[in-house]
Design an enzyme around this catalytic site. Structure first.
Site, PDB file in Angstrom:
ATOM      1  N   ASN A   1       0.930  -1.141  -0.056  1.00  0.00           N
ATOM      2  CA  ASN A   1      -0.009  -0.060  -0.009  1.00  0.00           C
ATOM      3  C   ASN A   1       0.959   1.359  -0.066  1.00  0.00           C
ATOM      4  O   ASN A   1       1.888   1.257   0.544  1.00  0.00           O
ATOM      5  CB  ASN A   1      -0.981  -0.009   1.140  1.00  0.00           C
ATOM      6  CG  ASN A   1      -1.910  -0.954   1.282  1.00  0.00           C
ATOM      7  OD1 ASN A   1      -2.610  -1.386   0.317  1.00  0.00           O
ATOM      8  ND2 ASN A   1      -2.121  -1.453   2.373  1.00  0.00           N
TER       9      ASN A   1
ATOM     10  N   ASP B   1       0.934   4.437   1.717  1.00  0.00           N
ATOM     11  CA  ASP B   1       0.447   5.168   2.998  1.00  0.00           C
ATOM     12  C   ASP B   1       0.154   6.590   2.845  1.00  0.00           C
ATOM     13  O   ASP B   1       1.512   7.382   2.507  1.00  0.00           O
ATOM     14  CB  ASP B   1       1.274   4.885   4.388  1.00  0.00           C
ATOM     15  CG  ASP B   1       1.205   3.439   4.790  1.00  0.00           C
ATOM     16  OD1 ASP B   1       0.175   2.729   4.181  1.00  0.00           O
ATOM     17  OD2 ASP B   1       1.927   3.024   5.655  1.00  0.00           O
TER      18      ASP B   1
ATOM     19  N   LYS C   1       1.121  -4.215   5.096  1.00  0.00           N
ATOM     20  CA  LYS C   1       1.568  -5.165   5.929  1.00  0.00           C
ATOM     21  C   LYS C   1       2.572  -5.924   5.411  1.00  0.00           C
ATOM     22  O   LYS C   1       3.477  -6.344   5.895  1.00  0.00           O
ATOM     23  CB  LYS C   1       0.544  -5.790   6.528  1.00  0.00           C
ATOM     24  CG  LYS C   1      -0.378  -4.873   7.809  1.00  0.00           C
ATOM     25  CD  LYS C   1      -1.182  -5.797   8.396  1.00  0.00           C
ATOM     26  CE  LYS C   1      -1.852  -4.678   9.508  1.00  0.00           C
ATOM     27  NZ  LYS C   1      -0.912  -4.304  10.683  1.00  0.00           N
TER      28      LYS C   1
ATOM     29  N   GLU D   1      -4.595  -8.745   4.562  1.00  0.00           N
ATOM     30  CA  GLU D   1      -4.818  -7.704   3.695  1.00  0.00           C
ATOM     31  C   GLU D   1      -4.991  -7.931   2.127  1.00  0.00           C
ATOM     32  O   GLU D   1      -5.184  -7.248   1.297  1.00  0.00           O
ATOM     33  CB  GLU D   1      -3.904  -6.374   3.673  1.00  0.00           C
ATOM     34  CG  GLU D   1      -3.971  -5.702   5.204  1.00  0.00           C
ATOM     35  CD  GLU D   1      -2.936  -4.488   5.219  1.00  0.00           C
ATOM     36  OE1 GLU D   1      -3.340  -3.621   5.803  1.00  0.00           O
ATOM     37  OE2 GLU D   1      -1.928  -4.711   4.420  1.00  0.00           O
TER      38      GLU D   1
ATOM     39  N   LEU E   1       1.710  -6.848  22.907  1.00  0.00           N
ATOM     40  CA  LEU E   1       0.981  -6.022  23.731  1.00  0.00           C
ATOM     41  C   LEU E   1       1.406  -4.847  24.150  1.00  0.00           C
ATOM     42  O   LEU E   1       1.255  -4.087  24.988  1.00  0.00           O
ATOM     43  CB  LEU E   1       0.896  -6.918  25.268  1.00  0.00           C
ATOM     44  CG  LEU E   1       0.578  -8.374  25.313  1.00  0.00           C
ATOM     45  CD1 LEU E   1       0.892  -9.033  26.393  1.00  0.00           C
ATOM     46  CD2 LEU E   1      -1.037  -8.377  25.028  1.00  0.00           C
TER      47      LEU E   1
ATOM     48  N   ASP F   1       5.251   7.277  16.824  1.00  0.00           N
ATOM     49  CA  ASP F   1       4.436   6.688  15.740  1.00  0.00           C
ATOM     50  C   ASP F   1       4.470   5.240  15.776  1.00  0.00           C
ATOM     51  O   ASP F   1       5.506   4.728  15.535  1.00  0.00           O
ATOM     52  CB  ASP F   1       4.904   7.390  14.456  1.00  0.00           C
ATOM     53  CG  ASP F   1       4.032   6.910  13.435  1.00  0.00           C
ATOM     54  OD1 ASP F   1       2.761   6.226  13.605  1.00  0.00           O
ATOM     55  OD2 ASP F   1       4.104   7.462  12.280  1.00  0.00           O
TER      56      ASP F   1
ATOM     57  N   ALA G   1       3.209   0.415  11.764  1.00  0.00           N
ATOM     58  CA  ALA G   1       4.504  -0.617  11.345  1.00  0.00           C
ATOM     59  C   ALA G   1       5.385  -1.107  12.523  1.00  0.00           C
ATOM     60  O   ALA G   1       6.229  -1.798  12.200  1.00  0.00           O
ATOM     61  CB  ALA G   1       5.322  -0.256  10.395  1.00  0.00           C
ATOM     62  N   ALA G   2       4.880  -1.012  13.809  1.00  0.00           N
ATOM     63  CA  ALA G   2       5.538  -1.618  14.824  1.00  0.00           C
ATOM     64  C   ALA G   2       5.304  -2.816  14.764  1.00  0.00           C
ATOM     65  O   ALA G   2       6.313  -3.685  14.869  1.00  0.00           O
ATOM     66  CB  ALA G   2       5.047  -0.981  16.100  1.00  0.00           C
ATOM     67  N   GLY G   3       4.072  -3.481  14.592  1.00  0.00           N
ATOM     68  CA  GLY G   3       4.007  -4.659  14.696  1.00  0.00           C
ATOM     69  C   GLY G   3       4.531  -5.616  13.317  1.00  0.00           C
ATOM     70  O   GLY G   3       5.139  -6.582  13.423  1.00  0.00           O
ATOM     71  N   ASP G   4       4.625  -4.555  12.361  1.00  0.00           N
ATOM     72  CA  ASP G   4       5.095  -5.416  11.179  1.00  0.00           C
ATOM     73  C   ASP G   4       6.574  -5.624  11.226  1.00  0.00           C
ATOM     74  O   ASP G   4       7.394  -6.509  11.051  1.00  0.00           O
ATOM     75  CB  ASP G   4       5.016  -4.518   9.989  1.00  0.00           C
ATOM     76  CG  ASP G   4       3.274  -4.565   9.583  1.00  0.00           C
ATOM     77  OD1 ASP G   4       2.771  -5.379   9.766  1.00  0.00           O
ATOM     78  OD2 ASP G   4       3.038  -3.474   9.127  1.00  0.00           O
TER      79      ASP G   4
ATOM     80  N   ARG H   1      10.267   6.619  15.413  1.00  0.00           N
ATOM     81  CA  ARG H   1      10.276   7.160  14.164  1.00  0.00           C
ATOM     82  C   ARG H   1       8.961   7.396  13.603  1.00  0.00           C
ATOM     83  O   ARG H   1       8.305   6.649  13.740  1.00  0.00           O
ATOM     84  CB  ARG H   1      11.363   6.641  13.198  1.00  0.00           C
ATOM     85  CG  ARG H   1      12.766   6.252  13.975  1.00  0.00           C
ATOM     86  CD  ARG H   1      13.563   5.225  13.031  1.00  0.00           C
ATOM     87  NE  ARG H   1      14.883   5.201  13.682  1.00  0.00           N
ATOM     88  CZ  ARG H   1      15.664   4.310  13.039  1.00  0.00           C
ATOM     89  NH1 ARG H   1      15.300   3.523  12.076  1.00  0.00           N
ATOM     90  NH2 ARG H   1      16.833   4.199  13.621  1.00  0.00           N
TER      91      ARG H   1
END
Length: 302
Positions: A12, A14, A41, A141, A223, A248, A251-254, A287
């Site tokens: 995607n 963003d 993702k 996705e 978590l 921010d 994308a932390a999970g990614d 970041r």
């Protein structure tokens, strides 16, 4: 060189707006800044693998537009094998409209574009990539039948299969679980999958155990500031999160998923790979943006 990780998923562009808070229904708010950045993702996770020391190939679709060309280029410059990234005629590339507030929380609207045209046959064209991989990663996705086919094919090939069930809006199909080695939801996704409201480690453990009962091999529930919880048939283990000041969380999970997979193919033990992914994710939240926030391996050196 054959890629050790294959990511089947979304790309995607963003479109990111920052504001003091997220708008309520029907409300117009003044924003503070705007920028565009490659995301999705699937693509984010592929970039994270590449930057964190793993060899990776991407299978996905973009549209025949400027965004599509930018998305393809963003992967190529990271050294990602892009032979499976196909340009679809007559459709836009995927777009994510993201608003980020002053507390670094976000809300996202996704327009699938070319991602919605990724079929099982599209992935099957690049079966040689799946055969050569050690780890296969999927998210939600792209169309569900494509995810289902890829999970089953990964299990058939004996690969380590990771499903990041994002975005999850309800339970997964029952026949998916037996194909999944690592299921990696966050708190809200774990609740959507199980009906268990996840607010702390105890409720996360109960949600993880429910997912094991459904047939998942192992579960890692992320978590946020509370870290991550690994739930396996042998028990559970908590991994505290590094302390950082978030800017921010996009994308932390990614980043965690990519770091975890990169750690596995680099030979780290399971717990070490989780910790490595956490360190990468912690740096990413300091970041702005999706792919620009993902760190490189050299930045995580002790």
């Amino acid at each position: 060189m054959n890629a050790k990780v294959v990511v089947v998923g979304s790309l995607n562009m963003d479109l990111v707006a920052r504001a003091q808070r997220l708008p309520r229904a029907g409300e117009t708010l003044p924003g503070e800044s705007f920028f565009t950045v490659p995301g999705g993702k699937g693509a984010n996770q592929a970039v994270a693998v590449a930057r964190l020391g793993g060899s990776v190939a991407m299978i996905g679709n973009v549209g025949d537009d400027d965004y599509g060309r930018q998305l393809h280029r963003a992967l190529y410059v990271e050294g990602i094998d892009c032979q499976g990234v196909i340009t679809c005629q007559g459709v836009s590339s995927g777009v994510a409209l993201i608003t980020v507030d002053a507390a670094s929380q976000n809300c996202i609207v996704i327009i699938p574009g070319g991602n919605g045209l990724l079929t099982p046959q599209s992935v099957q064209r690049f079966d040689a990539l799946l055969q050569a991989a050690e780890v296969i990663i999927c998210q939600l996705e792209v169309p569900t039948d494509t995810v289902a086919w890829t999970l089953a094919r990964g299990r058939e090939l004996g690969k380590q299969v990771i499903l990041n069930p994002a975005p999850a809006t309800g339970p997964l199909p029952a026949d998916w679980f037996a194909h999944i080695d690592y299921l990696t939801p966050n708190e809200s996704e774990a609740e959507a999958l199980t009906g268990v409201a996840v607010a702390d480690l105890d409720s996360a453990r109960r949600a993880g155990e429910r997912l094991l009962q459904l047939g998942a091999g192992k579960v890692i529930i992320t978590l946020g500031a509370q870290g991550a919880l690994l739930v396996t048939p042998e028990g559970h283990q908590h991994f505290p999160a590094p302390l950082v000041q978030p800017l921010d969380t996009t994308a932390a999970g990614d980043t965690f998923i990519g770091g975890f997979a990169a750690g596995l193919v680099r030979g780290l033990e399971e717990g070490e790979a989780i910790t490595f992914g956490q360190r990468a994710a912690a740096l990413s939240v300091t970041r702005a943006g999706a792919q620009p926030s993902i760190p490189y391996l050299a930045e995580l050196a002790p």
